[in-house]
Enzyme design. Structure first.
Site, mmCIF file in Angstrom:
data_model
loop_
_atom_site.group_PDB
_atom_site.id
_atom_site.type_symbol
_atom_site.label_atom_id
_atom_site.label_comp_id
_atom_site.label_asym_id
_atom_site.label_seq_id
_atom_site.Cartn_x
_atom_site.Cartn_y
_atom_site.Cartn_z
ATOM 1 N N HIS A 73 0.843 -1.604 0.138
ATOM 2 C CA HIS A 73 -0.006 0.118 -0.247
ATOM 3 C C HIS A 73 1.057 1.433 0.252
ATOM 4 O O HIS A 73 1.885 1.121 1.119
ATOM 5 C CB HIS A 73 -0.815 0.102 1.423
ATOM 6 C CG HIS A 73 -0.311 0.548 2.310
ATOM 7 N ND1 HIS A 73 -0.163 0.993 2.962
ATOM 8 C CD2 HIS A 73 -0.664 -1.261 3.622
ATOM 9 C CE1 HIS A 73 0.003 0.692 4.282
ATOM 10 N NE2 HIS A 73 0.210 -0.890 4.548
ATOM 11 N N ASP A 75 -0.593 3.736 1.100
ATOM 12 C CA ASP A 75 -0.235 5.022 2.055
ATOM 13 C C ASP A 75 0.051 4.589 3.459
ATOM 14 O O ASP A 75 0.781 3.674 3.706
ATOM 15 C CB ASP A 75 -1.970 5.154 2.425
ATOM 16 C CG ASP A 75 -2.955 4.154 2.954
ATOM 17 O OD1 ASP A 75 -2.624 3.111 1.924
ATOM 18 O OD2 ASP A 75 -3.880 4.032 3.743
ATOM 19 N N GLU A 129 -4.857 1.514 2.073
ATOM 20 C CA GLU A 129 -5.371 0.478 3.621
ATOM 21 C C GLU A 129 -5.009 0.737 4.752
ATOM 22 O O GLU A 129 -6.087 -0.061 5.364
ATOM 23 C CB GLU A 129 -3.538 -0.535 2.943
ATOM 24 C CG GLU A 129 -3.746 -1.623 3.807
ATOM 25 C CD GLU A 129 -3.956 -1.419 5.035
ATOM 26 O OE1 GLU A 129 -3.594 -2.641 5.967
ATOM 27 O OE2 GLU A 129 -3.177 -0.702 5.518
ATOM 28 N N HIS A 332 2.696 2.704 13.013
ATOM 29 C CA HIS A 332 2.284 3.356 13.568
ATOM 30 C C HIS A 332 2.421 3.573 15.052
ATOM 31 O O HIS A 332 1.782 4.667 15.591
ATOM 32 C CB HIS A 332 0.459 3.108 13.807
ATOM 33 C CG HIS A 332 -0.323 2.122 13.042
ATOM 34 N ND1 HIS A 332 -1.224 1.486 12.517
ATOM 35 C CD2 HIS A 332 0.412 1.805 11.287
ATOM 36 C CE1 HIS A 332 -1.611 1.111 11.708
ATOM 37 N NE2 HIS A 332 -0.714 1.168 11.041
#
Ligand SMILES: [Zn+2]
Length: 357
Positions: A73, A75, A129, A332
């Site tokens: 992905h 993003d 995603e 994250h």
């Protein structure tokens, strides 16, 4: 903007990771990065390139008997004072370094530098995603152009710290409801307390022994947890309703229907409403390209516990696994980073697997 993905950058997965990280692409803002990737791929003579929204697909058509997908992905989650990238010794810091531009860089590097891979390859660079699935680029392509996804095996280049994480567990959200009869708490014997009744629900969860199962050599560990509880009317009222939200993570040998049956068995005697389900995906390591991939990695696979886009391929009958250089524990995370040596090791692995013998 001058395209930073120059031939020199594309030739080196480390430089390429950094260049991709330095194009900001928080979910729903992938146009700039997709433009750069598309421009590169359209210039490669051995690839056919298509675009849908901000998802770019490129494929070889060499007439090989098997086709594999490499997908990453484009993003990232929102920035967190970690843009652009910085280097500290062997570590590259920045938003998306682990999840998953280091993995996405593999796909782009191989797409450009490997004109005759051992299998036909479909490369996916997809949008969104990290947010709800209605925006997910793979999901949108599966609806609009399902034929783009046709393959015998898929590798999602999500962070796994250089090992193979196969399949994924399913997830089910449900609400277990207890009911009672309202009354003034000063004369509570006229009522039936629904919150007290929820005690039995919590007791069953507390004593629940989650199942462990090994499938194709991969260990999966289930879990059933109360994740939210709602109940109560006012400070002087015996409540007549209590809702315990339960999240059940189930191994991929159970179908959603079987998972639901198990959940209802655990909460026999209570009202159970299933609100959301996503099926898991079996590891599917029997396919020839999967076996050869495992041989190239040279280390045993483990079961993927979280839900990933692997399940989207599984739903189409395509075995898929996760393999990427990032550390999933850093995804994250404000200190998100990737080890340069992990990027190089993984790139070598993919070369061993895909380069012509
Ligand atoms: Zn990711």
């Amino acid at each position: 903007m001058e395209n930073p993905l120059t031939p020199e950058v594309l030739a080196d997965p480390v430089q390429l990771t950094r260049a991709l990280v330095d194009i900001e692409s928080v979910s729903l803002n992938e146009k700039a990065i997709a433009d750069c990737v598309e421009e590169v791929l359209r210039g490669v003579p051995h690839l056919t390139t298509h675009r849908h929204g901000n998802t770019v697909m490129a494929r070889t058509d060499l007439g090989r008997s098997q086709r594999v997908v490499l997908a990453g992905h484009l993003d990232t989650v929102p920035l967190n004072n970690n843009f652009p990238s910085t280097m500290r010794g062997d570590l590259m810091y920045g938003c998306g370094t682990s999840d998953m531009k280091s993995g996405t860089a593999y796909a782009l590097h191989l797409a450009v530098t490997l004109p005759e891979p051992r299998y036909d390859v479909t490369y996916f660079f997809y949008e969104a995603e990290e947010i709800e699935s209605r925006y997910n680029g793979l999901n949108l392509v599966a609806q609009a152009f399902p034929e783009w996804l046709q393959a015998d095996f898929a590798v999602l280049l999500e962070p796994t710290y250089g090992i193979v994480e196969a399949g994924c567990q399913g997830t089910m959200r449900s609400v277990v409801t207890t009911t009672g009869v309202r009354a003034h708490s000063a004369r509570s014997w006229h009522g039936v307390n629904a919150i007290h009744a929820a005690g039995e629900v919590l007791r069953r969860l507390q004593t629940y022994e989650a199942r462990r199962v090994t499938i194709d050599g991969c260990d999966y560990r289930e879990g059933m947890n109360a994740v939210r509880i709602n109940g109560g009317v006012a400070g002087n009222v015996v409540p007549d309703l209590c809702e315990v939200e339960v999240n059940y993570r189930f191994a991929p040998d159970r179908t959603p229907a079987e998972a639901e049956a198990h959940l209802r068995e655990v909460f026999a005697g209570f009202e159970v409403t299933v609100t959301d389900t996503a099926a898991g995906a079996a590891p599917g390591l029997d396919a020839a390209p999967a076996k050869e991939f495992l041989a190239a990695v040279g280390a045993a696979p483990i079961g993927k516990l979280g839900w990933t886009d692997v399940a989207r391929f599984a739903a189409m009958g395509i075995p898929a696994l996760n393999f990427g250089p990032g550390d999933p524990n850093l995804a994250h995370h404000p200190d998100e980073h990737v080890e340069i040596s992990k990027i190089r090791d993984g790139a070598a692995t993919l070369h061993r697997w895909l380069a012509p013998a």
